[in-house]
Design an enzyme around this catalytic site. Structure first.
Site, PDB file in Angstrom:
ATOM      1  N   ASP A 165      21.806 -49.716   4.248  1.00  0.00           N
ATOM      2  CA  ASP A 165      22.701 -50.354   5.205  1.00  0.00           C
ATOM      3  C   ASP A 165      22.498 -49.820   6.612  1.00  0.00           C
ATOM      4  OD1 ASP A 165      24.913 -52.119   3.685  1.00  0.00           O
ATOM      5  OD2 ASP A 165      24.248 -50.470   2.412  1.00  0.00           O
ATOM      6  N   ALA A 180      22.954 -55.822   3.646  1.00  0.00           N
ATOM      7  CA  ALA A 180      22.631 -55.571   5.048  1.00  0.00           C
ATOM      8  C   ALA A 180      21.903 -56.723   5.730  1.00  0.00           C
ATOM      9  CB  ALA A 180      21.828 -54.266   5.173  1.00  0.00           C
TER      10      ALA A 180
END
Length: 326
Positions: A223, A46
């Protein structure tokens, strides 16, 4: 070595598909090159995707200055679930009205900030854990949330690194993370280079590792974190949260503030990426399931907020299971 960087007006990334055997750098000179690298997971994680989003807009400003918004849209759409990618694109694109140089400068600011942000996050997470569990700690983790998922410093593994620097890590158990083995290929590689004692386990053994009392806490990345505290992370995270709740140990999510998406009310509103079924039915180009087998290849799952003991960012700690909200 940085996972992702900007050199001479182009993007350079470690090709994570080649690890652990080969440490190869890719020079990405076009937005199409970057989008391909994102989609095939040559660059992933991420925070690294957030930086990739910003640098993708910078790359568009350099290569196709007449077409920056359209090129930025291609980067933004490369992967739908991780909010950081869109966040990075939007950060750099917002400066377009100030000129192309301002776009590049903003992207480089995102790049440099990632290092300090995640270092601060790691220290905060270590403080929180040591305030609740006497060290040395044994930790369970899933997927790869280390330096390879960021620029230089990890999120979940950033917490582990901070604990290790304090002499407060006993052992790390890392899931292999099917089907692309980010845990086996990447997390274990990082732990070995850091000199942190570790053991690799198959994903389906994770709950048993926890149930057998081998770890004091589960620490994972994210994420996307929804406004209600639901956490979207690599598929296989949710079962670990269930096991941690049953065992009465902390389930900690370590992620930068850029991963908190207040525009998403809950995990149910997140578009979960479904990847090619061949990732399940084949391995290293060899078919491992009967021809014609259907495969459902979810890339992520949603862990409900009431199973999340703590969300640790560079700025704060939120405890969703105790009623806290991002």
């Amino acid at each position: 070595m940085r996972t992702i960087d900007w050199r001479d007006d182009h993007v350079v990334v470690i090709d994570q598909t080649r690890l652990p055997d080969d440490l190869i750098l890719l020079d990405l000179h076009t937005v199409a090159d970057l989008v391909d690298a994102i989609r095939r997971l040559a660059v992933r994680g991420a925070p690294a995707l957030g930086v990739a989003g910003a640098l993708g807009v910078a790359l568009a400003a350099v290569v196709t200055p007449h077409d920056v918004p359209a090129q930025a849209a291609l980067v933004r759409a490369a992967r739908p679930t991780a909010v950081n990618l869109a966040w990075g694109v939007d950060r750099a694109l917002a400066r377009l009205g100030d000129g192309l140089d301002a776009v590049v400068a903003e992207a480089l600011a995102v790049l440099e900030a990632d290092v300090t942000v995640n270092r601060a996050l790691g220290e905060r997470g270590a403080d929180w854990l040591l305030g609740r569990v006497a060290g040395p700690l044994n930790v369970h983790t899933h997927c790869n949330a280390g330096a390879l998922a960021c620029v230089e410093w990890g999120t979940a593994l950033g917490v582990v690194r901070a604990l290790h620097e304090r002499g407060a890590i006993g052992h790390v158990y890392a899931d292999e993370t099917r089907p692309l083995l980010q845990g086996a290929r990447l997390t274990v590689w990082e732990l070995g280079r850091l000199g942190i004692p570790h053991t690799l386990v198959v994903d389906s053994a994770g709950a048993s590792v926890i149930a057998n009392g081998l770890v004091h806490a589960v620490v994972v990345g994210a994420d996307r974190i929804a406004a209600n505290g639901d956490v979207v992370n690599k598929i296989g995270t949710y079962p670990l949260a269930l096991a941690a709740a049953r065992a009465g140990i902390p389930f900690v999510v370590a992620a930068p503030e850029s991963t908190v998406d207040m525009a998403t009310p809950s995990g149910a509103a997140v578009s979960i990426e479904v990847r090619d079924g061949a990732e399940l039915t084949e391995f290293a180009g060899t078919r491992v399931a009967p021809a014609g087998t259907a495969a459902l290849n979810y890339a992520f799952d949603v862990t409900p907020a009431d199973l999340v003991t703590a969300i640790v960012t560079e700025a704060r700690v939120v405890e969703p299971s105790a009623g806290g909200h991002p």
